[in-house]
Design a protein around this motif. Structure first.
Motif, PDB file in Angstrom:
ATOM      1  N   GLY A   1      17.352   9.357 -29.905  1.00  0.00           N
ATOM      2  CA  GLY A   1      16.295   8.763 -30.705  1.00  0.00           C
ATOM      3  C   GLY A   1      15.215   8.069 -29.910  1.00  0.00           C
ATOM      4  N   GLY A   2      15.367   7.964 -28.577  1.00  0.00           N
ATOM      5  CA  GLY A   2      14.342   7.339 -27.762  1.00  0.00           C
ATOM      6  C   GLY A   2      13.136   8.232 -27.584  1.00  0.00           C
ATOM      7  N   GLU A   3      12.062   7.665 -27.019  1.00  0.00           N
ATOM      8  CA  GLU A   3      10.902   8.505 -26.700  1.00  0.00           C
ATOM      9  C   GLU A   3      11.267   9.570 -25.673  1.00  0.00           C
ATOM     10  OE1 GLU A   3       8.905   4.525 -27.824  1.00  0.00           O
ATOM     11  OE2 GLU A   3      10.702   5.142 -26.749  1.00  0.00           O
ATOM     12  N   LEU A   4      12.228   9.232 -24.808  1.00  0.00           N
ATOM     13  CA  LEU A   4      12.766  10.191 -23.849  1.00  0.00           C
ATOM     14  C   LEU A   4      14.280  10.237 -24.010  1.00  0.00           C
ATOM     15  CD1 LEU A   4      10.768   9.222 -20.610  1.00  0.00           C
ATOM     16  CD2 LEU A   4      10.291  11.137 -22.160  1.00  0.00           C
ATOM     17  N   GLU A   5      14.836  11.425 -23.791  1.00  0.00           N
ATOM     18  CA  GLU A   5      16.292  11.608 -23.837  1.00  0.00           C
ATOM     19  C   GLU A   5      16.773  11.989 -22.439  1.00  0.00           C
ATOM     20  OE1 GLU A   5      18.006  11.209 -26.599  1.00  0.00           O
ATOM     21  OE2 GLU A   5      16.611  11.529 -28.266  1.00  0.00           O
ATOM     22  N   ALA A   6      17.974  11.534 -22.077  1.00  0.00           N
ATOM     23  CA  ALA A   6      18.546  11.886 -20.785  1.00  0.00           C
ATOM     24  C   ALA A   6      20.035  12.153 -20.937  1.00  0.00           C
ATOM     25  CB  ALA A   6      18.311  10.776 -19.769  1.00  0.00           C
ATOM     26  N   THR A   7      20.549  12.987 -20.044  1.00  0.00           N
ATOM     27  CA  THR A   7      21.949  13.363 -20.102  1.00  0.00           C
ATOM     28  C   THR A   7      22.867  12.204 -19.738  1.00  0.00           C
ATOM     29  OG1 THR A   7      21.378  15.643 -19.534  1.00  0.00           O
ATOM     30  CG2 THR A   7      23.658  14.982 -19.176  1.00  0.00           C
TER      31      THR A   7
ATOM     32  N   THR B   1      18.400  17.679 -29.080  1.00  0.00           N
ATOM     33  CA  THR B   1      17.336  16.909 -28.467  1.00  0.00           C
ATOM     34  C   THR B   1      16.759  17.668 -27.268  1.00  0.00           C
ATOM     35  OG1 THR B   1      18.807  15.741 -26.946  1.00  0.00           O
ATOM     36  CG2 THR B   1      18.465  14.741 -29.115  1.00  0.00           C
ATOM     37  N   LEU B   2      15.550  17.297 -26.887  1.00  0.00           N
ATOM     38  CA  LEU B   2      14.930  17.824 -25.671  1.00  0.00           C
ATOM     39  C   LEU B   2      15.059  16.759 -24.598  1.00  0.00           C
ATOM     40  CD1 LEU B   2      13.244  20.029 -24.237  1.00  0.00           C
ATOM     41  CD2 LEU B   2      11.195  18.810 -25.015  1.00  0.00           C
ATOM     42  N   ALA B   3      15.965  16.953 -23.660  1.00  0.00           N
ATOM     43  CA  ALA B   3      16.213  15.958 -22.624  1.00  0.00           C
ATOM     44  C   ALA B   3      15.301  16.189 -21.423  1.00  0.00           C
ATOM     45  CB  ALA B   3      17.673  16.017 -22.187  1.00  0.00           C
ATOM     46  N   VAL B   4      15.021  15.112 -20.701  1.00  0.00           N
ATOM     47  CA  VAL B   4      14.102  15.208 -19.562  1.00  0.00           C
ATOM     48  C   VAL B   4      14.643  16.119 -18.475  1.00  0.00           C
ATOM     49  CG1 VAL B   4      13.059  12.942 -19.925  1.00  0.00           C
ATOM     50  CG2 VAL B   4      15.121  13.130 -18.508  1.00  0.00           C
TER      51      VAL B   4
ATOM     52  N   GLU C   1      11.105  21.456 -35.474  1.00  0.00           N
ATOM     53  CA  GLU C   1      10.490  22.455 -34.598  1.00  0.00           C
ATOM     54  C   GLU C   1      10.516  21.968 -33.160  1.00  0.00           C
ATOM     55  OE1 GLU C   1       6.575  23.243 -36.000  1.00  0.00           O
ATOM     56  OE2 GLU C   1       7.234  24.055 -37.937  1.00  0.00           O
ATOM     57  N   ASN C   2      10.579  22.926 -32.240  1.00  0.00           N
ATOM     58  CA  ASN C   2      10.472  22.639 -30.807  1.00  0.00           C
ATOM     59  C   ASN C   2      11.518  21.641 -30.308  1.00  0.00           C
ATOM     60  OD1 ASN C   2       8.118  24.277 -30.693  1.00  0.00           O
ATOM     61  ND2 ASN C   2       6.889  22.564 -31.434  1.00  0.00           N
ATOM     62  N   VAL C   3      12.733  21.757 -30.823  1.00  0.00           N
ATOM     63  CA  VAL C   3      13.797  20.893 -30.316  1.00  0.00           C
ATOM     64  C   VAL C   3      14.394  21.518 -29.064  1.00  0.00           C
ATOM     65  CG1 VAL C   3      14.360  19.918 -32.554  1.00  0.00           C
ATOM     66  CG2 VAL C   3      15.518  21.997 -31.807  1.00  0.00           C
ATOM     67  N   GLY C   4      15.058  20.683 -28.278  1.00  0.00           N
ATOM     68  CA  GLY C   4      15.654  21.174 -27.046  1.00  0.00           C
ATOM     69  C   GLY C   4      17.040  21.743 -27.257  1.00  0.00           C
ATOM     70  N   HIS C   5      17.789  21.812 -26.161  1.00  0.00           N
ATOM     71  CA  HIS C   5      19.110  22.430 -26.192  1.00  0.00           C
ATOM     72  C   HIS C   5      20.249  21.440 -25.945  1.00  0.00           C
ATOM     73  CE1 HIS C   5      16.299  25.746 -25.275  1.00  0.00           C
ATOM     74  NE2 HIS C   5      17.166  26.505 -25.912  1.00  0.00           N
ATOM     75  N   ILE C   6      19.891  20.178 -25.754  1.00  0.00           N
ATOM     76  CA  ILE C   6      20.924  19.183 -25.450  1.00  0.00           C
ATOM     77  C   ILE C   6      21.431  18.580 -26.758  1.00  0.00           C
ATOM     78  CG2 ILE C   6      21.464  17.057 -24.232  1.00  0.00           C
ATOM     79  CD1 ILE C   6      20.798  19.492 -22.453  1.00  0.00           C
ATOM     80  N   VAL C   7      22.750  18.625 -26.940  1.00  0.00           N
ATOM     81  CA  VAL C   7      23.361  18.132 -28.170  1.00  0.00           C
ATOM     82  C   VAL C   7      23.866  16.710 -27.939  1.00  0.00           C
ATOM     83  CG1 VAL C   7      25.096  18.547 -29.944  1.00  0.00           C
ATOM     84  CG2 VAL C   7      24.053  20.489 -28.743  1.00  0.00           C
TER      85      VAL C   7
END
Length: 360
Positions: free
Chosen positions: A188-194, A102-105, A85-91
């Protein structure tokens, strides 16, 4: 892909995001059935139970790989996990059968989007860059020995493992690291980035880190050729830190225990990444304690680095003792502190220098 079906024989254990299994494979194409060690990323395939039938990728078993020598669980055939649930748009791991959302910053739906977008400077934040994942722990030891309480962000690049969960060290070092940020194709990190640039910005404005460490995950790729290794990304990370007005710190890969000539003294990985790929200047911490057998060679190699870099001698007193306090087993290419002291001391010296920068 070497596909195999298998049945879970036992649960070996696990750590954050990973479950280690014993699996009996089914015979295929004249091959005998095998009992293998398998790894499941639980956030992708769910928790397995004894008796579950799994679909496995057995490439690593067939090739006898070291770091990644597991049969990888692709799916639990009989019990699929619930949809997230509530996943982002970054693959991440894009256009592979295991691509993950993933949900990226830095995407529209992120609560951190505005802060990331409005930041255009790291304001001199030290950024320690290393070639191998095994440098992470000693760098942390160098920081802690010099400036206890420093907030550290680890930025994992995608030259090795893509899932951060594969790293047992990250699980064991959770009290030493403020946040893990997975950049590029890794996740898989606490934060995701492009990419590394926005990962560095997130380290500053989201996690409010004092220091960022940038290194690939476990599983360095090297071909033995001048340019054919994943650590060239270390030079690119130096450039990223510099263009964002950070303070790049180049951790040297020094070895006194590697039998391969190209890695003796200062590894050709460091010489290429910092000497040729990094176009911006960086601080290059040089341990006052160098391996005696290789000291002359190391001094000669240091003289070959471009003058845009600033070589700084670092006192190493107390660093070995601090590394011995770490909750992880120090290991690089199968060698510990007793067999490759120079490697770990050089990484810890880079951490110490970064802490010195904060102290002014």
């Amino acid at each position: 892909m070497r596909w195999r079906y298998g049945t879970v024989e036992g649960i070996r254990g696990g750590w954050n995001g990973c479950q280690e299994l014993t699996v009996n494979t089914e015979a295929r194409q004249g091959e005998d059935a095998l009992q293998v060690k398998a790894l499941a990323y639980t956030k992708l395939v769910g928790q397995a139970q004894v008796g579950d039938r799994l679909l496995l990728n057995c490439n690593a078993i067939a090739k006898g790989l070291g770091t990644g020598g597991y049969a990888m669980v692709v799916a639990n055939v009989d019990r699929l996990p619930a949809d997230p649930e509530n996943v982002g748009h970054i693959v991440k791991a894009r256009y592979t059968p295991m691509q993950a959302m993933t949900l990226a910053v830095d995407e529209d739906d992120s609560p951190y989007r505005e802060a990331v977008e409005s930041c255009d400077s790291l304001d001199g934040m030290p950024v320690v860059v290393a070639d191998l994942h095994s440098a992470l722990a000693p760098i942390l030891a160098g920081i802690t020995a010099t400036r206890p309480g420093t907030r550290v962000a680890y930025i994992m690049t995608d030259g090795g493992s893509l899932p951060s969960w594969f790293s047992k060290s990250l699980d064991q070092l959770s009290d030493w690291i403020e946040v893990v940020i997975t950049a590029g194709q890794c996740f898989g990190g606490e934060l995701e980035a492009t990419n590394v640039h926005n990962a560095l910005i997130a380290a500053k404005v989201v996690s409010e880190a004092d220091i960022a460490i940038v290194a690939q995950g476990p599983g360095n790729l090297g071909t033995g050729t001048r340019w054919g290794f994943s650590g060239t990304a270390a030079g690119e990370a130096i450039n990223a830190a510099a263009v964002l007005s950070g303070r790049p710190v180049a951790s040297l890969r020094i070895s006194e225990g590697d039998a391969r000539e190209r890695h003796q003294g200062i590894s050709h990985h460091s010489m290429t990444a910092y000497g040729k790929v990094a176009l911006a200047g960086a601080d290059v911490p040089v341990p006052a304690e160098l391996p005696k057998e290789w000291e002359a060679k190391i001094r000669a190699q240091l003289a070959q680095l471009p003058q845009r870099h600033r070589q700084i001698q670092i006192n190493t007193d107390g660093l070995v003792e601090e590394m011995e306090k770490l909750p992880v087993r120090l290991s690089t290419m199968g060698r510990g502190l007793d067999r490759d002291r120079g490697y770990f001391v050089a990484a810890a010296a880079a951490g110490r220098h970064a802490a010195h920068l904060l102290n002014g």
